[in-house]
Enzyme design. Structure first.
Site, PDB file in Angstrom:
ATOM      1  N   ASP A  66      -8.704  27.524 -73.805  1.00 45.77           N
ATOM      2  CA  ASP A  66      -7.866  28.182 -73.063  1.00 45.77           C
ATOM      3  C   ASP A  66      -6.386  27.442 -73.045  1.00 45.77           C
ATOM      4  OD1 ASP A  66      -9.226  30.263 -71.496  1.00 45.77           O
ATOM      5  OD2 ASP A  66     -10.807  28.674 -71.298  1.00 45.77           O
ATOM      6  N   ARG A 138     -10.537  26.435 -58.650  1.00 44.86           N
ATOM      7  CA  ARG A 138      -9.836  25.581 -59.533  1.00 44.86           C
ATOM      8  C   ARG A 138      -9.154  24.422 -58.885  1.00 44.86           C
ATOM      9  NH1 ARG A 138      -9.386  27.702 -64.537  1.00 44.86           N
ATOM     10  NH2 ARG A 138     -11.412  29.285 -65.233  1.00 44.86           N
ATOM     11  N   HIS A 169      -6.629  32.630 -60.092  1.00 49.51           N
ATOM     12  CA  HIS A 169      -5.471  31.843 -59.145  1.00 49.51           C
ATOM     13  C   HIS A 169      -4.553  32.412 -58.307  1.00 49.51           C
ATOM     14  CE1 HIS A 169      -5.589  29.391 -63.199  1.00 49.51           C
ATOM     15  NE2 HIS A 169      -6.121  28.507 -62.477  1.00 49.51           N
ATOM     16  N   CYS A 256       1.094  32.294 -67.117  1.00 47.75           N
ATOM     17  CA  CYS A 256      -0.038  31.351 -67.488  1.00 47.75           C
ATOM     18  C   CYS A 256       0.449  30.796 -69.036  1.00 47.75           C
ATOM     19  CB  CYS A 256      -1.455  31.895 -67.852  1.00 47.75           C
ATOM     20  SG  CYS A 256      -1.796  32.868 -66.373  1.00 47.75           S
TER      21      CYS A 256
HETATM   22  N1  GLY Z   1      -9.235  32.004 -69.101  1.00 43.85           N
HETATM   23  C1  GLY Z   1      -8.140  31.391 -68.250  1.00 43.85           C
HETATM   24  C2  GLY Z   1      -8.819  30.268 -67.187  1.00 43.85           C
HETATM   25  O1  GLY Z   1     -10.205  30.650 -66.801  1.00 43.85           O
HETATM   26  O2  GLY Z   1      -8.668  29.544 -66.918  1.00 43.85           O
END
Ligand code: GLY
Length: 264
Positions: A66, A138, A169, A256
């Site tokens: 990623d 996250r 996110h 991103c």
């Molecule tokens: N594929 C991007 C992420 O999950 O961070």
């Protein structure tokens, strides 16, 4: 009102690696096509350059599928950079890869270091008056609190929010358009988090277009979302559409793919 939240001189990107087929995703809709992703990535870099960016293009990192999504590794502010601690175990090492790059560009680089602190750049929206951080799968409360401590003496106020359930996110669902304006999905705006901003709603059914980037006078926007694009054009933004079909398969978008900043 200042404009440091969307006027920058530099961007950092990283080339997609062949390991991108192992990229994390919430729902498997098939693997990204590397060749097509590379073409989209080249278009993205060309658009940043056309917007005035000096683009630092980093080599692909096979060990981190990623790692094309560099935004998650750091927060770049006018006063310095903060290296993140990604909450996805397979992405944790990406931050250490970014640190020396930013240390060459910034005189001050700080780090999220707490063992229990996790935070990814995709959960952070910087506006002219505050830093909004969405807790998510996250990004946790410890990570948000540590970031708030690290940027307090730079004069930044952090506001902790919640990324909608099931959304990767915070910025999957919103983007800064200018000092007063955000583009947002209805599901995020309904929380009231943008009540002090002007909100341009993403068109129903086009939620995947909420992640865009304002860079100087340009707005980089994912191709394939005509009703939201038209709203932005009607609002006066200079929209450049970039293909995002392959990144979208692994939950990635315009923001991103870069870090955007003015070194200090
Ligand atoms: N594929 C991007 C992420 O999950 O961070």
């Amino acid at each position: 009102m200042s404009d440091r939240s969307y006027r920058f001189t530099h961007a950092v990107t990283r080339r997609p690696s062949a390991s991108i087929i192992r990229g994390l995703r919430a729902v498997d809709t098939g693997n990204p096509d590397l060749a097509l992703m590379q073409r989209h990535h080249a278009d993205y870099i060309a658009a940043l350059k056309a917007a005035g960016a000096e683009v630092i293009e980093l080599e692909a990192l096979d060990a981190y599928p990623d790692s094309v999504f560099v935004e998650d590794t750091a927060l770049c502010l006018p006063q310095g950079a903060v290296i993140m601690r990604p909450g996805a175990p397979s992405r944790l090492g990406e931050a250490a890869e970014m640190a020396p790059v930013l240390e060459r560009l910034y005189s001050t680089v700080r780090r999220i270091e707490g063992e229990d602190s996790f935070i990814e750049g995709g959960d952070i929206l910087v506006t002219e008056r505050e830093i909004l951080v969405g807790r998510s799968a996250r990004t946790n409360a410890e990570g948000v609190a540590e970031l708030a401590r690290l940027v307090a003496d730079w004069g930044h106020k952090v506001r902790e929010l919640h990324t909608p359930p099931g959304v990767l996110h915070f910025k999957t669902d919103c983007s800064l358009m200018d000092a007063e304006t955000v583009l947002s999905t209805d599901r995020l705006a309904a929380s009231g988090c943008f009540r002090d901003y002007r909100v341009i709603p993403v068109a129903a059914g086009e939620e995947a277009s909420a992640n865009a980037i304002r860079f100087n006078d340009s707005l980089l926007f994912p191709a394939g979302f005509p009703r939201t694009r038209d709203r932005l054009v009607d609002a006066g933004y200079a929209v450049t559409e970039i293909g995002n079909s392959e990144c979208a398969k692994i939950d990635g978008g315009m923001s991103c793919l870069s870090l955007r900043f003015t070194p200090s």
